[in-house]
Every structure is written in structure tokens, then in C-alpha cells.
Design a protein around this motif. Structure first.
Motif, PDB file in Angstrom:
ATOM      1  N   LEU A   1       1.186   5.725  -7.958  1.00 12.67           N
ATOM      2  CA  LEU A   1       1.933   6.455  -9.075  1.00 12.67           C
ATOM      3  C   LEU A   1       2.171   7.838  -8.628  1.00 12.67           C
ATOM      4  O   LEU A   1       1.219   8.634  -8.638  1.00 12.67           O
ATOM      5  N   ASN A   2       3.329   8.317  -9.042  1.00 11.77           N
ATOM      6  CA  ASN A   2       3.760   9.649  -8.684  1.00 11.77           C
ATOM      7  C   ASN A   2       4.154  10.121 -10.030  1.00 11.77           C
ATOM      8  O   ASN A   2       5.456   9.804 -10.289  1.00 11.77           O
ATOM      9  N   PHE A   3       3.588  11.067 -10.691  1.00 10.31           N
ATOM     10  CA  PHE A   3       4.089  11.528 -11.929  1.00 10.31           C
ATOM     11  C   PHE A   3       4.679  12.997 -11.753  1.00 10.31           C
ATOM     12  O   PHE A   3       3.999  13.792 -11.218  1.00 10.31           O
ATOM     13  N   TYR A   4       5.761  13.308 -12.190  1.00 10.87           N
ATOM     14  CA  TYR A   4       6.303  14.606 -12.084  1.00 10.87           C
ATOM     15  C   TYR A   4       6.542  15.168 -13.456  1.00 10.87           C
ATOM     16  O   TYR A   4       7.112  15.016 -14.636  1.00 10.87           O
ATOM     17  N   ASP A   5       5.455  16.098 -13.704  1.00  8.55           N
ATOM     18  CA  ASP A   5       5.329  16.885 -15.184  1.00  8.55           C
ATOM     19  C   ASP A   5       6.413  17.854 -15.246  1.00  8.55           C
ATOM     20  O   ASP A   5       6.246  19.017 -14.402  1.00  8.55           O
TER      21      ASP A   5
ATOM     22  N   VAL B   1      -5.453  19.349 -18.473  1.00  8.99           N
ATOM     23  CA  VAL B   1      -5.083  19.333 -19.757  1.00  8.99           C
ATOM     24  C   VAL B   1      -5.244  20.606 -20.471  1.00  8.99           C
ATOM     25  O   VAL B   1      -6.386  21.113 -20.373  1.00  8.99           O
ATOM     26  N   GLY B   2      -4.177  21.098 -21.239  1.00  4.66           N
ATOM     27  CA  GLY B   2      -4.533  22.366 -21.835  1.00  4.66           C
ATOM     28  C   GLY B   2      -3.356  22.575 -22.758  1.00  4.66           C
ATOM     29  O   GLY B   2      -2.304  22.102 -22.778  1.00  4.66           O
ATOM     30  N   GLU B   3      -3.685  23.683 -23.840  1.00  7.34           N
ATOM     31  CA  GLU B   3      -2.550  23.979 -24.762  1.00  7.34           C
ATOM     32  C   GLU B   3      -1.667  24.731 -24.236  1.00  7.34           C
ATOM     33  O   GLU B   3      -0.685  24.892 -24.977  1.00  7.34           O
ATOM     34  N   VAL B   4      -2.040  25.560 -23.235  1.00 10.23           N
ATOM     35  CA  VAL B   4      -1.009  26.627 -22.561  1.00 10.23           C
ATOM     36  C   VAL B   4      -0.356  25.554 -21.528  1.00 10.23           C
ATOM     37  O   VAL B   4      -0.560  24.454 -21.207  1.00 10.23           O
ATOM     38  N   GLU B   5       0.796  26.047 -21.001  1.00 12.30           N
ATOM     39  CA  GLU B   5       1.685  25.353 -19.953  1.00 12.30           C
ATOM     40  C   GLU B   5       0.868  24.879 -18.841  1.00 12.30           C
ATOM     41  O   GLU B   5       0.312  25.894 -18.217  1.00 12.30           O
ATOM     42  N   THR B   6       0.852  23.809 -18.530  1.00 13.37           N
ATOM     43  CA  THR B   6       0.220  23.540 -17.462  1.00 13.37           C
ATOM     44  C   THR B   6       1.203  22.495 -16.240  1.00 13.37           C
ATOM     45  O   THR B   6       0.633  21.809 -15.409  1.00 13.37           O
ATOM     46  N   THR B   7       2.280  22.685 -16.574  1.00 13.73           N
ATOM     47  CA  THR B   7       3.266  21.793 -15.605  1.00 13.73           C
ATOM     48  C   THR B   7       3.280  22.307 -14.399  1.00 13.73           C
ATOM     49  O   THR B   7       2.956  23.689 -13.761  1.00 13.73           O
TER      50      THR B   7
ATOM     51  N   GLU C   1       0.877  -1.235   0.023  1.00  8.27           N
ATOM     52  CA  GLU C   1      -0.233  -0.029   0.253  1.00  8.27           C
ATOM     53  C   GLU C   1       0.798   1.274   0.001  1.00  8.27           C
ATOM     54  O   GLU C   1       0.471   2.182  -0.497  1.00  8.27           O
ATOM     55  N   SER C   2       2.102   1.441   0.477  1.00  5.50           N
ATOM     56  CA  SER C   2       2.794   2.522   0.697  1.00  5.50           C
ATOM     57  C   SER C   2       3.826   2.696  -0.463  1.00  5.50           C
ATOM     58  O   SER C   2       4.545   3.679  -0.498  1.00  5.50           O
ATOM     59  N   ALA C   3       4.047   1.564  -1.181  1.00  6.55           N
ATOM     60  CA  ALA C   3       5.030   1.645  -2.299  1.00  6.55           C
ATOM     61  C   ALA C   3       4.783   2.834  -3.417  1.00  6.55           C
ATOM     62  O   ALA C   3       3.657   2.972  -3.663  1.00  6.55           O
ATOM     63  N   LYS C   4       5.853   3.481  -3.712  1.00  8.82           N
ATOM     64  CA  LYS C   4       5.540   4.576  -4.550  1.00  8.82           C
ATOM     65  C   LYS C   4       6.467   4.462  -5.936  1.00  8.82           C
ATOM     66  O   LYS C   4       7.769   4.174  -5.610  1.00  8.82           O
ATOM     67  N   ILE C   5       5.969   4.901  -6.851  1.00  7.23           N
ATOM     68  CA  ILE C   5       6.825   4.723  -8.193  1.00  7.23           C
ATOM     69  C   ILE C   5       6.933   6.387  -8.840  1.00  7.23           C
ATOM     70  O   ILE C   5       5.933   6.772  -8.944  1.00  7.23           O
ATOM     71  N   LYS C   6       8.134   6.680  -8.830  1.00  6.32           N
ATOM     72  CA  LYS C   6       8.219   7.983  -9.309  1.00  6.32           C
ATOM     73  C   LYS C   6       8.468   7.997 -10.948  1.00  6.32           C
ATOM     74  O   LYS C   6       9.758   7.545 -11.122  1.00  6.32           O
ATOM     75  N   CYS C   7       7.810   8.636 -11.470  1.00  4.31           N
ATOM     76  CA  CYS C   7       8.012   8.669 -13.177  1.00  4.31           C
ATOM     77  C   CYS C   7       7.986  10.184 -13.562  1.00  4.31           C
ATOM     78  O   CYS C   7       6.946  10.931 -13.327  1.00  4.31           O
TER      79      CYS C   7
ATOM     80  N   LYS D   1       6.282  18.884  -6.820  1.00  2.83           N
ATOM     81  CA  LYS D   1       4.790  18.344  -6.321  1.00  2.83           C
ATOM     82  C   LYS D   1       4.361  17.277  -7.321  1.00  2.83           C
ATOM     83  O   LYS D   1       3.792  17.928  -8.542  1.00  2.83           O
ATOM     84  N   PRO D   2       4.188  15.897  -7.246  1.00  7.20           N
ATOM     85  CA  PRO D   2       3.809  15.128  -8.143  1.00  7.20           C
ATOM     86  C   PRO D   2       2.321  15.140  -8.320  1.00  7.20           C
ATOM     87  O   PRO D   2       1.569  15.745  -7.520  1.00  7.20           O
ATOM     88  N   ILE D   3       2.101  14.660  -9.290  1.00  9.02           N
ATOM     89  CA  ILE D   3       0.605  14.434  -9.603  1.00  9.02           C
ATOM     90  C   ILE D   3       0.324  12.919  -9.272  1.00  9.02           C
ATOM     91  O   ILE D   3       1.116  12.027  -9.942  1.00  9.02           O
ATOM     92  N   GLU D   4      -0.330  12.632  -8.265  1.00 15.72           N
ATOM     93  CA  GLU D   4      -0.541  11.446  -7.661  1.00 15.72           C
ATOM     94  C   GLU D   4      -1.799  10.753  -8.066  1.00 15.72           C
ATOM     95  O   GLU D   4      -2.710  10.984  -7.876  1.00 15.72           O
TER      96      GLU D   4
END
Length: 371
Positions: free
Chosen positions: A71-75, A53-59, A22-28, A64-67
Motif C-alpha cells: 500500500l502506497n499512500f500519497y499524502d 500525526v500533527g496539527e501542523v502540516e505534515t504532508t 508480493e510486488s503488487a502496489k496500490i497507489k492511493c 514520496k509515498p507513505i509505504e
């Protein structure tokens, strides 16, 4: 060591194993220029709208990951869009701590991208190159009477030449609108293969169902999770159920149900994602089935009802009254049987709904091609 101590140790191990999962994290890391479809790719990977989602920069803000559960995504922005030397890119974003990096483009990879790929490979980071929006290219080519297959192969060949000499994990052509088509499932399979065992399980639990292979891996994981909960029920029988002379941990069964629901992508947000892609008639039917799954397995009263209907053996119940030591062993066995039985029913129902979802999503492109 006493038998009670053995049971205590087993219980501790089972709880620790579940907690580890449950606590495992994947950093992508997801790296690319604005507008290439990074957020859409993230959403397609998890089967849920978690990234704006957008055509302008949304990084998002760096760090701060998108969780999405484990799964933790770093945009992250592309090298060419940042305000410090590209030589400091990996250091600035702490990329050496990631499990993998996906580089995304909607056309080709440029000099700064190639520089970054080279730097990532130096630190032995698994790197996956994604060319997004392949469906747009195919649609444009079809208007010029160029076939889908020809466009796909041309784009792939051009990317291979673009990336010649770089030892990437793979090159993938994807479409956010058709997550079950093209190369998204292969990308997910290859990311899975690059991870360690615990993170592989966490990854499979949290990704979208884009292939029969992923569906099979989800079933394997769900059955393992059920087995762990059933074993816990055997060594930790508590909370006597009205009408049953045994102890079963209701919260354990509910926790198991949440795991099975999430593994098979039957949560409300993931059903909303599917609804956006399907026609209203199909989406309503499938969404209703997912809601029924929750009503059947995730509420306390619903779980108690399932236990009552599971048919605890009267013989075991009676024997426990006369043979306390044996009764303890039999009670634990019944707890295991009930939890395992309900868990297997959960997996069967969840897999059936998830398979329908998967087949319905696959049919989108077939209908589109027939138009």
C-alpha cells in the motif's frame, strides 16, 4: 512434454504468482487540508503508525509515498494550499497513475475540493469522500443531549447535500480512535471493490481488520497463500530435515509464516498500534499471543521442530528407499502434506489471535458508551 518439464513449468508459475502478489502496489492519494486527519486515517487503514500525526502540516515530499508493504499512500495538500494553479493539480501530482483517491475533510468540502472532485471524475478516478473525526462531533453533541444516531445522520445528510450531483464511490464518516466503528470498514470494502484481482489480494493483505467481512477475506487469502506454498513444497523438496527422510524447503515455510502473520496484522508495529488503543491488561495478553505466534512459526529451529512433530508417514519414508520413481512422487506428496498441515495450523492460530484483537478493539466504544 516430459514429466520433469511439467514440474519445472509448474514451479515457475507458482513462483511467478507469489512474486506478482508480493510486488503488487496500490497507489492511493489522500487529499485534504492540514489538520483534517489524513495521517490518522492512513494509520487507521493499515492498523499501524506509518504516517506522522500533527496539527501542523505534515504532508510528505511530493512523489514520496507513505509505504505499508503493497500500500502506497500519497499524502497531498488540498487545492487551496498549493502554490500553483489548481488547474494543474492532477498533472503536478501525477494523479492519473493512482488507483484511487480519498478526499478528507473534518467539516465540509469547499469550492476547491468540489472543483478537484469534478476533475477526478472526468478521468474516471475512483473517488471516496471521508469526513473524519466524527467521534468529536458526537461527543460535543452528547453534551447538548443530542444522541449519537442523530448527530451521525445530521452530519451525513449535510455532506450529501454538500456533494449533491457528484458521482462519488461513497461518503464515509470515520474516527481514527475507533477504527472498528462508523464507516471505515465500508470505505475499505468499497476501495477493495474498485481494484483488480491481484491488487484486491494485496489490499486485503495489508489493511487493518475493521470488520468480520475483512477478517473472512483475510482467511480466504491466507489459505490461498498456504496452498501456493504447499504446491511449491511438492515440486521443490529440498533441505532434508534431521530425523525425516524427506526434503522440505525451510525458507519456504518461514516465508509462508511471514505472509500469514502480516495478513492477520500480527507484526510488532501493528500490535503497538493496538496497544495504544487498549487498556494495559488486555493489550499485554494479546501482544504476548502475537509474540508466541512468531516464536512458534517464524524461526528456523521452530519450523524444524514443527516438521518433526507433524508426523511424516513412516510408510512413505520406507517406500521411497525401495522405489526411487515412486519415492520421488511420495516425497513430494509428503512435502505438500507437511507444508499444508503447518500452514493450516498457522492460519487457525493467527485467525484466533486476530479475532481477539478485533473483538477487544470493538469493545472500546461499548465501554466508552457505558460510562
Amino acid at each position: 512434454m516430459s514429466k520433469n518439464q511439467d514440474i519445472t513449468n509448474l514451479e515457475k508459475k507458482l513462483k511467478a504468482d507469489l512474486d506478482t502478489f508480493e510486488s503488487a502496489k496500490i497507489k492511493c492519494g489522500i487529499i485534504g487540508r492540514s489538520g483534517v486527519g489524513k495521517s490518522s486515517l492512513i494509520n487507521a487503514i493499515v492498523g499501524e503508525y506509518i504516517a506522522e500525526v500533527g496539527e501542523v502540516e505534515t504532508t510528505m515530499e511530493v512523489g514520496k509515498p507513505i509505504e505499508h508493504r503493497g500500500l502506497n499512500f500519497y499524502d497531498l495538500p488540498g487545492c487551496s494550499t498549493i502554490n500553483f494553479p489548481k488547474e494543474k493539480y492532477l498533472e503536478e501530482f501525477h494523479i492519473s497513475n493512482f488507483d484511487c483517491v480519498i478526499l478528507v475533510t473534518s467539516d465540509r468540502f469547499y469550492e476547491d475540493d468540489l472543483y478537484l472532485i469534478n476533475e477526478l471524475l472526468k478521468i474516471k478516478m475512483p473517488v471516496f469522500a471521508v469526513r473524519s473525526k466524527i467521534d468529536f462531533s458526537i461527543d460535543r453533541a452528547l453534551k447538548r443531549n443530542i444522541s449519537e444516531e442523530e448527530t451521525y445522520n445530521t452530519v451525513l445528510d449535510n455532506l450529501k447535500k454538500n456533494l449533491e450531483g457528484y458521482s462519488l464511490k461513497g461518503i464515509y464518516l470515520t474516527s481514527a480512535d475507533y477504527p472498528q466503528e462508523y464507516d471505515l470498514s465500508q470505505l475499505l470494502d468499497d476501495i477493495y471493490s474498485s481494484l483488480g484481482k491481484i491488487k484486491q489480494e494485496r489490499f486485503i493483505a495489508d489493511i487493518n481488520i475493521t470488520s468480520n467481512k475483512i477478517l473472512a477475506k483475510k482467511k480466504e487469502l491466507a489459505n490461498k497463500i498456504v496452498g501456493m506454498h504447499a504446491a511449491l513444497a511438492a515440486v521443490n523438496g529440498v533441505n532434508p530435515i534431521p530425523g525425516l527422510d524427506i526434503g522440505v524447503d525451510i525458507s519456504l515455510l518461514m516465508r509462508m509464516g511471514v505472509h500469514v502473520r502480516d495478513i492477520y496484522c500480527l507484526g510488532e508495529e501493528q500490535q503497538n498500534f493496538i496497544t495504544e488503543l487498549l487498556d494495559k491488561k488486555n493489550s499485554k495478553v494479546l501482544a504476548a499471543k502475537a509474540v508466541q505466534f512468531g516464536s512458534k512459526y517464524l524461526g528456523k529451529e521452530a519450523v524444524i521442530l514443527l516438521l518433526k512433530r507433524a508426523g511424516a508417514t513412516v510408510a512413505a519414508k520406507s517406500a521411497s528407499k525401495y522405489f526411487p520413481f515412486i519415492g520421488l512422487a511420495i516425497s513430494s506428496t509428503v512435502g505438500f502434506f507437511l507444508t499444508s498441515s503447518i500452514g493450516k495450523e498457522m492460519v487457525t492460530d493467527a485467525e484466533s489471535i486476530a479475532t481477539e484483537n478485533y473483538e477487544a478493539l470493538k469493545s472500546i466504544k461499548i465501554k466508552r458508551d457505558a460510562m
